[in-house]
Design a protein around this motif. Structure first.
Motif, mmCIF file in Angstrom:
data_model
loop_
_atom_site.group_PDB
_atom_site.id
_atom_site.type_symbol
_atom_site.label_atom_id
_atom_site.label_comp_id
_atom_site.label_asym_id
_atom_site.label_seq_id
_atom_site.Cartn_x
_atom_site.Cartn_y
_atom_site.Cartn_z
ATOM 1 N N ASP A 1 0.314 17.011 -2.460
ATOM 2 C CA ASP A 1 0.065 15.909 -1.537
ATOM 3 C C ASP A 1 -1.418 15.522 -1.551
ATOM 4 O O ASP A 1 -1.779 14.352 -1.656
ATOM 5 C CB ASP A 1 0.492 16.304 -0.116
ATOM 6 C CG ASP A 1 1.931 16.813 -0.055
ATOM 7 O OD1 ASP A 1 2.830 16.055 -0.450
ATOM 8 O OD2 ASP A 1 2.149 17.960 0.362
ATOM 9 N N GLY B 1 -5.815 9.221 -5.766
ATOM 10 C CA GLY B 1 -5.603 7.837 -5.332
ATOM 11 C C GLY B 1 -6.790 7.279 -4.562
ATOM 12 O O GLY B 1 -6.704 6.175 -4.016
ATOM 13 N N ALA C 1 -3.437 12.264 -3.152
ATOM 14 C CA ALA C 1 -4.263 11.442 -2.268
ATOM 15 C C ALA C 1 -5.675 11.288 -2.827
ATOM 16 O O ALA C 1 -6.215 10.180 -2.904
ATOM 17 C CB ALA C 1 -4.296 12.037 -0.863
ATOM 18 N N PRO D 1 0.828 -1.219 0.000
ATOM 19 C CA PRO D 1 0.000 0.000 0.000
ATOM 20 C C PRO D 1 0.858 1.264 0.000
ATOM 21 O O PRO D 1 0.560 2.217 -0.725
ATOM 22 C CB PRO D 1 -0.801 -0.119 1.309
ATOM 23 C CG PRO D 1 -0.775 -1.568 1.663
ATOM 24 C CD PRO D 1 0.533 -2.101 1.147
ATOM 25 N N VAL D 2 1.926 1.281 0.781
ATOM 26 C CA VAL D 2 2.770 2.481 0.846
ATOM 27 C C VAL D 2 3.583 2.622 -0.440
ATOM 28 O O VAL D 2 3.643 3.682 -1.060
ATOM 29 C CB VAL D 2 3.698 2.430 2.080
ATOM 30 C CG1 VAL D 2 4.547 3.694 2.147
ATOM 31 C CG2 VAL D 2 2.898 2.245 3.357
ATOM 32 N N ASN E 1 3.004 1.439 -3.386
ATOM 33 C CA ASN E 1 2.159 1.808 -4.530
ATOM 34 C C ASN E 1 1.748 3.276 -4.490
ATOM 35 O O ASN E 1 1.666 3.929 -5.534
ATOM 36 C CB ASN E 1 0.917 0.914 -4.590
ATOM 37 C CG ASN E 1 1.286 -0.515 -4.962
ATOM 38 O OD1 ASN E 1 2.374 -0.775 -5.491
ATOM 39 N ND2 ASN E 1 0.406 -1.451 -4.650
ATOM 40 N N ASN E 2 1.507 3.794 -3.287
ATOM 41 C CA ASN E 2 1.174 5.215 -3.176
ATOM 42 C C ASN E 2 2.331 6.088 -3.661
ATOM 43 O O ASN E 2 2.117 7.085 -4.347
ATOM 44 C CB ASN E 2 0.862 5.583 -1.715
ATOM 45 C CG ASN E 2 -0.534 5.151 -1.308
ATOM 46 O OD1 ASN E 2 -1.320 4.676 -2.135
ATOM 47 N ND2 ASN E 2 -0.841 5.293 -0.039
ATOM 48 N N ASP F 1 -0.186 9.286 3.847
ATOM 49 C CA ASP F 1 0.031 7.993 3.186
ATOM 50 C C ASP F 1 0.698 8.154 1.827
ATOM 51 O O ASP F 1 1.108 7.168 1.220
ATOM 52 C CB ASP F 1 -1.300 7.256 2.996
ATOM 53 C CG ASP F 1 -1.934 6.893 4.325
ATOM 54 O OD1 ASP F 1 -1.206 6.897 5.339
ATOM 55 O OD2 ASP F 1 -3.148 6.610 4.340
ATOM 56 N N PHE F 2 0.788 9.385 1.340
ATOM 57 C CA PHE F 2 1.395 9.618 0.027
ATOM 58 C C PHE F 2 2.710 10.396 0.132
ATOM 59 O O PHE F 2 3.202 10.919 -0.850
ATOM 60 C CB PHE F 2 0.405 10.350 -0.883
ATOM 61 C CG PHE F 2 -0.739 9.467 -1.306
ATOM 62 C CD1 PHE F 2 -0.680 8.784 -2.519
ATOM 63 C CD2 PHE F 2 -1.819 9.260 -0.478
ATOM 64 C CE1 PHE F 2 -1.712 7.940 -2.901
ATOM 65 C CE2 PHE F 2 -2.859 8.417 -0.859
ATOM 66 C CZ PHE F 2 -2.804 7.754 -2.066
ATOM 67 N N GLN G 1 -8.048 8.333 -1.788
ATOM 68 C CA GLN G 1 -7.898 8.394 -0.342
ATOM 69 C C GLN G 1 -7.874 9.856 0.097
ATOM 70 O O GLN G 1 -7.867 10.758 -0.724
ATOM 71 C CB GLN G 1 -6.612 7.678 0.091
ATOM 72 C CG GLN G 1 -6.620 6.206 -0.290
ATOM 73 C CD GLN G 1 -5.316 5.504 0.044
ATOM 74 O OE1 GLN G 1 -4.722 5.735 1.080
ATOM 75 N NE2 GLN G 1 -4.871 4.637 -0.848
ATOM 76 N N PHE H 1 2.506 5.863 -7.344
ATOM 77 C CA PHE H 1 1.379 6.612 -7.906
ATOM 78 C C PHE H 1 1.694 8.112 -7.908
ATOM 79 O O PHE H 1 1.446 8.820 -8.893
ATOM 80 C CB PHE H 1 0.130 6.324 -7.068
ATOM 81 C CG PHE H 1 -1.121 6.993 -7.567
ATOM 82 C CD1 PHE H 1 -1.789 6.507 -8.676
ATOM 83 C CD2 PHE H 1 -1.629 8.113 -6.933
ATOM 84 C CE1 PHE H 1 -2.947 7.120 -9.140
ATOM 85 C CE2 PHE H 1 -2.778 8.744 -7.383
ATOM 86 C CZ PHE H 1 -3.448 8.233 -8.488
ATOM 87 N N ARG H 2 2.272 8.568 -6.816
ATOM 88 C CA ARG H 2 2.665 9.981 -6.728
ATOM 89 C C ARG H 2 3.644 10.352 -7.844
ATOM 90 O O ARG H 2 3.518 11.402 -8.481
ATOM 91 C CB ARG H 2 3.315 10.246 -5.359
ATOM 92 C CG ARG H 2 3.707 11.686 -5.143
ATOM 93 C CD ARG H 2 4.360 11.875 -3.765
ATOM 94 N NE ARG H 2 4.753 13.255 -3.596
ATOM 95 C CZ ARG H 2 4.239 14.085 -2.677
ATOM 96 N NH1 ARG H 2 3.350 13.659 -1.823
ATOM 97 N NH2 ARG H 2 4.634 15.342 -2.619
#
Lengths: 582, 582
Positions: B533, B540, B537, B136-137, B139-140, B547-548, B542, B143-144
């Motif tokens: 940021d 994503g 998020a 999860p981290v 991938n975030n 988390d990003f 969220q 993704f960023r």
């Protein structure tokens, strides 16, 4: 809508179109019955025309009254230009103005907004926003953007991930001096601004990110030498599961890509040279190999004669200057004076003219015969017509002096061509560097650099001889990037800290989080960092990084435009739990 | 060479290839005669197999002894997997291991490296480098990177130039509190870290850069509310020769591009809503329009009856809750309790059930008949089966309360879908905001924001009514970007400073360089800044920005991993000409 075209857009194919343009009044030519205005924006210059036959009298008067740098908007018709200007892309046309609107006035700028300005460095820095209107500065900034985008595209295509690391971090005693940031919420404590994201990128490798990069500002509170900035930009990169070869290949690829995209150059594979060879052949760990003039070490052929200066020297070393045999006595004397300047520091210079007829004429003919001098010519690769310049003394100093002479002569000879690019990998750097003042060793690269396999034992006995898996990328005599394979073993890292003079407590206090991280399966890893400011300058065929930074600071670390740093309120100091101590 | 394939690469087509892989031991299944190891790297997981028939006994024993998170390198043969795993891309194959090398050991991690971990927030932050190994981290962060690259590509294609502005600037009293950086070379003076590059981007417009952007860290020393960071990243943009319409179009294009590239969504043109309408219809300047539930103002139909609570209220306003008529008395009581929580602060709630048979049942039947309630239903757009919730009181507070209730109910009803994206431009923001404590006005956006044409005069008489050329881009109830057309006229800027309570001396001291710059032909300009940021998020799916962010700080502004901020040496303090004042 302020415009439907930029000032760089119009061509002959648009003749007869009605257009709206906005921009700055660059120049005015007033012939009484006609007025021409060069209208400028980021994209170029378009000539506007007002005349008494086709323009209202009022409009013509308004045009005559326009001042330089006034911001205007015009509507008009694109017409063919009587006398075309082949030097600019819009040179086939001009715009016959029908409407003119002043968007903003300008007072007289403190220097002319021209490619060749009358403004000195100081005034241009104070009014940097006006300096940026000039093509040389504007083009440099646009060039920087292009290089930066290409770096990102290339690395991204190679599956690198750009990860932002924090700016408010922790001060460490290693390396240069940190800029500090007092914390208001944590009384009496300070953040530090990063000198580089070194530990964070290594933690990202421990975190499995594998291929990381970041284009990031870094900070060093050093006394500023010429062309150093307290804040500078790095292309910071790190990879896991790699050895030195993998990294060299990856970033040679990046550099080739840049040379191709920016200059259309197809590069051969980059030569590689050990640090020891670079020092021996160029007296320098970042040799400019756009030209030869390699060092020839003359000890075997110049010592043990009657010339005591050479006999007592640790190193006798020369270079051959192409065509230098034709220098007059006066020119050579000037060269001798040059190497004796305090900035260079040689005690003297011996020279040999290699005459066109195959004979030699030297300043030491008393001690050396033609056969001796022929051997010197062979060692320094000098041909008929060349001049051999020889320095002697302590090895390190003499190399540095001859390296300075080599660069100076190459500059004079026009051998440092700004449109030629000669990349070079310098490899096998020493792990440690002796601080001659304190007699202690410190890390040449940084304390996380891995010694070459099997050399760890040497650390105890001959620390200065240990070579590292460390490398620099050199371009045209400038280090544009440097990096190393890192230590990923906790025990070896602890040994390194010990040798660098950290107590276990200090190591834990400063790098505890990294040592902790290495307990949880750190992969083999390594990386490189490029100085973006310098890379862009060199690729742009220049060497002054300040010209490629939008808002640089001066040598006292001041921004003279915004007048920073500055005093702050007592209230602010109090909130930060601080008092001045002047 | 540590590997010739990643752990996410192998497919059925590679069966029988000899491969070298490196990675972390993710999981081990030991069946005695066979051992399976999940080998993990950034790219995926590959199953390794060791068995007593095809593997040496020693190798099998070594495999059994492997601990989780150990870093290994293996050589082996790709074979078809007996029981395929359709859930992972490498699920058709496994690698029969022939050689195994341990590259680095791992002690037991403090939490499990799994998508669903047993580690709490605090421990994961302390060992963030281990947290980053989790999908999860990881991938975030990837993704960023993707979003950021797409932003740069889009803007670059639109001829925007990324220009780096300085980090060591000057403190200004406007806006939030600055982080300060003491200067060693300029005794007693301080730099400030930028809250945004606002003035620099305006100076770039004066400098003719025309289309600027920068993805840049910004800093605010504020008491941290949940999900605020002292350092955060902005996509900062500015354009010259533009009006509001140009900017909205340009950045609507960017946002559409992101939705397309990231989620494959083709967006219609974004709706636009005035600030006043947003407040009236949603009680909020960043309405979530993924769902309806618009406010209905009930004053005309609910006042002047005998219900004093409403009669004495400045605003009576309701929303219709789809399907809410079926709520039990107990459920409704709980809703009333919810709005009466101190965090919401309503004094009570009136409700109306819109029964399926067309009748109404309300908590105020004593005061209102069926016809009255039918009118309420009409105003709030309630249908049979819905529940109308009505709050009343002071306009601003009541709107805020009902907005909170609307969001809460939408959350409960599953109307805030994370894979649905509803962008909205909110425009025509007020220029000034009343500080109710001091009774003074301050800039809602910042002091460089331009009032709407023709409204400058209102500044004297009705400052609170002046609207600005200011706009926000809202996505799913979050402000992801905001900007304005700037003042480019020196006189208007001076007037603004005066109205914001700056003396001419203060204005000159703080913004002198900008005022100076405006004398030399400042073009009309405006811009926007996105909070990267938050944008990442929200895109994503969220809402927690932490988390990003690779290495976020906690609510006390601490980095618990590296333990910063920290104490510094007295020597360092002395060099900075400072003393602690605790």
């Amino acid at each position: 809508m302020y415009r439907n075209n930029t000032c760089g857009a119009l061509r002959a194919s648009q003749i007869n179109s009605e257009v709206t343009l906005s921009g700055w009044v660059h120049k005015i030519r007033d012939k009484g019955f006609m007025v021409w205005v060069d209208l400028r924006d980021r994209y170029g210059i378009t000539q506007l025309v007002f005349d008494q036959d086709r323009t209202s009298a009022q409009l013509l008067e308004e045009a005559k009254a326009l001042g330089r740098e006034t911001v205007i908007q015009i509507k008009g018709q694109v017409i063919e230009r009587a006398s075309k200007n082949p030097n600019i892309p819009t040179g086939d046309i001009e715009v016959l103005v029908q409407e003119l609107k002043i968007l903003n006035e300008s007072i007289l700028p403190p220097f002319t907004i021209e490619d060749e300005t009358d403004g000195g460095e100081d005034i241009r820095m104070k009014y940097r926003y006006l300096d940026i209107r000039r093509n040389p500065v504007k083009n440099n900034l646009m060039f920087r953007h292009k290089v930066t985008m290409e770096v990102r595209k290339y690395l991204s295509n190679q599956e690198f991930i750009e990860v932002e690391t924090p700016y408010l971090i922790k001060s460490t005693p290693e390396g240069a001096r940190d800029f500090l940031v007092p914390s208001r919420m944590n009384e009496g404590q300070f953040y530090a601004l990063p000198q580089s994201p070194q530990t964070f990128k290594q933690l990202l490798m421990v975190g499995g990110m594998d291929k990381y990069f970041q284009i990031v500002k870094c900070f060093r509170d050093e006394d500023l030498r010429a062309d150093r900035q307290p804040e500078f930009t790095q292309i910071d990169c790190e990879m896991a599961f790699v050895g030195q070869e993998d990294i060299l290949n990856e970033f040679e690829g990046l550099t080739k890509h840049l040379l191709k995209e920016v200059h259309g150059i197809d590069s051969d594979d980059f030569p590689r040279m050990t640090y020891d060879d670079a020092m021996r052949l160029y007296g320098n760990d970042k040799p400019d190999i756009r030209f030869d003039m390699q060092f020839g070490e003359l000890n075997p052929v110049a010592q043990h004669k009657d010339f005591n200066v050479f006999n007592s020297a640790e190193l006798v070393v020369g270079i051959s200057v192409p065509g230098g045999a034709s220098y007059t006595r006066k020119e050579i004397d000037k060269l001798v004076d040059w190497v004796k300047r305090p900035q260079v520091g040689a005690k003297g210079m011996v020279y040999v003219k290699c005459n066109e007829d195959g004979t030699y004429k030297s300043s030491v003919d008393k001690f050396y015969d033609q056969d001796d001098l022929a051997k010197w010519a062979e060692v320094t690769n000098a041909k008929a017509g060349d001049l051999i310049c020889v320095l002697s003394g302590n090895t390190n100093e003499t190399r540095t002096q001859l390296s300075a002479l080599r660069m100076e002569l190459a500059e004079r000879l026009g051998l440092r061509k700004s449109d030629e690019f000669a990349p070079l990998w310098v490899i096998d750097f020493p792990l440690l560097e002796l601080d001659e003042e304190t007699g202690t060793y410190h890390a040449m690269h940084h304390p996380f650099t891995s010694p070459k396999p099997g050399q760890l034992e040497l650390l105890e006995t001959n620390p200065g001889d240990v070579k590292a898996n460390a490398y620099d990328l050199v371009l045209n005599g400038n280090e544009i990037g440097g990096g190393s394979i890192r230590i990923h073993d906790k025990e070896i890292q602890a040994t390194m800290f010990k040798h660098l003079g950290f107590t276990p407590e200090e190591a834990k206090e400063q790098f505890g989080f990294l040592m902790d991280a290495f307990q949880y399966g750190a992969p083999p890893h390594g990386g490189i960092a490029f100085g973006l400011d310098r890379l862009v300058a060199i690729l742009g065929g220049q060497e002054t990084i300040r010209d490629f930074i939008a808002f640089p600071k001066n040598n006292s670390g001041r921004d003279v435009m915004i007048d920073a740093p500055a005093s702050i309120d007592n209230e602010q100091l109090k909130e930060l739990h601080l008092k001045l101590d002047l």
